[in-house]
Design an enzyme around this catalytic site. Structure first.
Site, short mmCIF file in Angstrom:
data_model
loop_
_atom_site.label_atom_id
_atom_site.label_comp_id
_atom_site.label_asym_id
_atom_site.label_seq_id
_atom_site.Cartn_x
_atom_site.Cartn_y
_atom_site.Cartn_z
N GLU A 51 25.30 30.79 33.48
CA GLU A 51 26.21 31.39 33.03
C GLU A 51 26.45 32.81 33.68
O GLU A 51 27.62 33.30 33.89
CB GLU A 51 26.37 31.62 31.54
CG GLU A 51 27.54 31.97 31.03
CD GLU A 51 27.99 33.40 31.03
OE1 GLU A 51 29.31 33.65 30.77
OE2 GLU A 51 27.17 34.31 31.18
N HIS A 108 22.57 35.33 27.76
CA HIS A 108 23.99 35.03 28.13
C HIS A 108 24.29 36.12 29.12
O HIS A 108 23.73 35.95 30.26
CB HIS A 108 24.77 35.55 26.82
CG HIS A 108 26.26 35.02 27.21
ND1 HIS A 108 27.05 35.24 25.92
CD2 HIS A 108 26.89 34.83 28.03
CE1 HIS A 108 28.39 34.96 26.42
NE2 HIS A 108 28.16 34.83 27.66
N ASN A 160 28.72 39.91 24.68
CA ASN A 160 28.83 38.83 25.52
C ASN A 160 28.15 39.29 26.94
O ASN A 160 27.50 38.49 27.59
CB ASN A 160 30.55 38.68 25.90
CG ASN A 160 31.00 37.43 26.83
OD1 ASN A 160 30.33 37.71 27.97
ND2 ASN A 160 31.54 36.59 26.44
N ASP A 161 28.64 40.39 27.45
CA ASP A 161 27.83 41.02 28.84
C ASP A 161 27.59 42.35 28.70
O ASP A 161 28.16 43.04 27.74
CB ASP A 161 28.92 40.53 29.78
CG ASP A 161 28.15 40.62 31.24
OD1 ASP A 161 26.97 40.72 31.24
OD2 ASP A 161 28.90 40.90 32.10
N ASN A 216 35.06 40.56 27.93
CA ASN A 216 33.96 39.53 28.62
C ASN A 216 32.91 40.24 29.48
O ASN A 216 32.29 40.99 29.09
CB ASN A 216 34.81 38.42 28.99
CG ASN A 216 33.93 37.19 29.31
OD1 ASN A 216 32.74 37.29 29.99
ND2 ASN A 216 34.05 36.09 28.86
N ASP A 261 36.18 35.90 33.95
CA ASP A 261 34.97 35.99 33.30
C ASP A 261 33.96 37.11 33.66
O ASP A 261 34.32 38.13 33.85
CB ASP A 261 34.40 34.37 33.40
CG ASP A 261 33.23 34.45 32.04
OD1 ASP A 261 32.37 35.08 31.90
OD2 ASP A 261 33.53 33.58 31.53
N ASN A 262 32.94 36.78 34.29
CA ASN A 262 31.73 37.89 34.58
C ASN A 262 32.37 38.68 36.06
O ASN A 262 33.06 37.96 36.91
CB ASN A 262 30.55 37.22 34.92
CG ASN A 262 29.65 36.84 33.65
OD1 ASN A 262 29.74 37.67 32.70
ND2 ASN A 262 29.17 35.81 33.65
#
Length: 351
Positions: A51, A108, A160-161, A216, A261-262
């Site tokens: 991920e 994660h 999340n991050d 995120n 996302d990332n």
């Protein structure tokens, strides 16, 4: 009386239609995703749910967060790990760094920062278990990863991050305000902008940004003192400047037309992002209701406020890669991870 009832029914119907239309449009439901990439697939690396992936440009390796998940979010304890991949060797050999880590571990978001010239790194990984969320803190030297401590706090509602600023300070995103019940349903389907970013100064957690729809991926560019936060539910990358005390000043939103996302940053300061073009499809895929979900990689060249361009680097309908979450550049390679596939891809761009 009958006419009043009919008018009320008509208004309710219009509201319902508008509600459904908003969800479909704002999640990319009507977008057509074609298979497009001007490059080649160098290799498929067989580990599940890679991920998040981050790179050491100076030492030529990737750190990979992998979790074997059946559905997302998880409903049972998962087993995952952190892996090191040698990018200077064409075999792209993997080393399982947490094979002996005895705690429940489903990593994660991850971040690492170099501690000194001797190639020692501080590593942090968000950990999701059935007993709650935590941040696991490690020291990495060569291919040896040593666990230092576990961080927990009530403000880590749905982490999340994260991104390290130095060895002790970091920013972290909560992608939800509500984690269950009707509040979570409304937050997700209406795209409510109510999640946040926290700053940890080594002792305390402070909210430094809010009003974000599903906060995120997060990353920091120390050269320009800019913090970037992905808001996939709003199809935005949010840009902030960082103050000395860790507080943030909002600069602008970058509309991306995809569920970002990332975020990874290359040596030239460009943003590379794995994304979900169709969030409804991704939601069904993550819950095990669909076999595939489209993937997209974008590159943002950010020169300053109102001065940027977005390049679509890769799109796939989900048959080659589903649910892309991260795209990390290294020389002419892109290491691209995802939520639930049993492999991730190493791509090579054309010169």
């Amino acid at each position: 009386m009958k006419r009043i009832i009919q008018r009320i029914a008509l208004v309710l119907l219009i509201v319902i239609i508008a509600f459904v239309a908003h969800i479909l449009i704002s999640t990319g439901f009507f977008r057509t995703v074609e298979n497009k990439f001007e490059g080649t697939i160098v290799k498929k690396i067989s580990i599940p749910g890679a991920e998040d992936i981050t790179i050491s440009q100076s030492n030529g390796f990737a750190l990979i967060s992998s979790t074997n998940r059946e559905i997302y979010p998880p409903v049972k304890e998962e087993k995952g790990g952190l892996y090191l991949m040698d990018l200077e060797n064409e075999n792209f050999n993997l080393t399982h760094l947490t094979a002996s880590f005895s705690q429940s571990f489903a990593p994660h978001g991850i971040s690492m920062i170099k501690k000194n010239k001797d190639s020692v790194y501080k590593v942090m990984a968000i950990n999701h278990t059935l007993n709650g969320h935590s941040i696991e803190v490690f020291t990495l030297q060569d291919k040896n990863l040593v666990h230092e401590k576990t961080l927990k706090h009530t403000s880590l509602v749905s982490p999340n991050d994260l991104v390290l600023i130095d060895e002790n300070r970091f920013y972290i995103t909560n992608d939800h305000k509500y984690t269950d019940g009707f509040g979570k349903i409304l937050e997700e389907y209406l795209g409510l902008s109510i999640s946040n970013v926290l700053y940890y100064d080594g002792k305390n957690y402070t909210e430094v940004a809010n009003g974000i729809a599903y906060a995120n991926g997060i990353n920091y560019d120390p050269k320009r003192n800019l913090l970037f936060v992905a808001s996939p539910r709003a199809f935005l990358v949010k840009v902030y400047s960082r103050n000395v005390d860790g507080s943030l000043e909002f600069i602008e939103d970058i509309p991306c037309s995809t569920g970002v996302d990332n975020i990874e940053i290359d040596v030239n300061g460009n943003l590379w992002i794995g994304a979900h073009p169709n969030l409804l499809r991704f939601g069904s895929y993550a819950k095990g209701k669909k076999e595939t979900s489209p993937s997209e990689i974008i590159k943002i060249t950010y020169r300053g406020k109102n001065d940027y361009n977005i390049e679509q680097v890769y799109t796939n309908d989900g048959t080659v890669m589903s649910g892309s979450t991260v795209a990390t550049p290294f020389k002419d390679l892109i290491i691209s991870g995802n939520v639930m596939d049993d492999h991730f891809l190493i791509l090579k761009t054309k010169n």
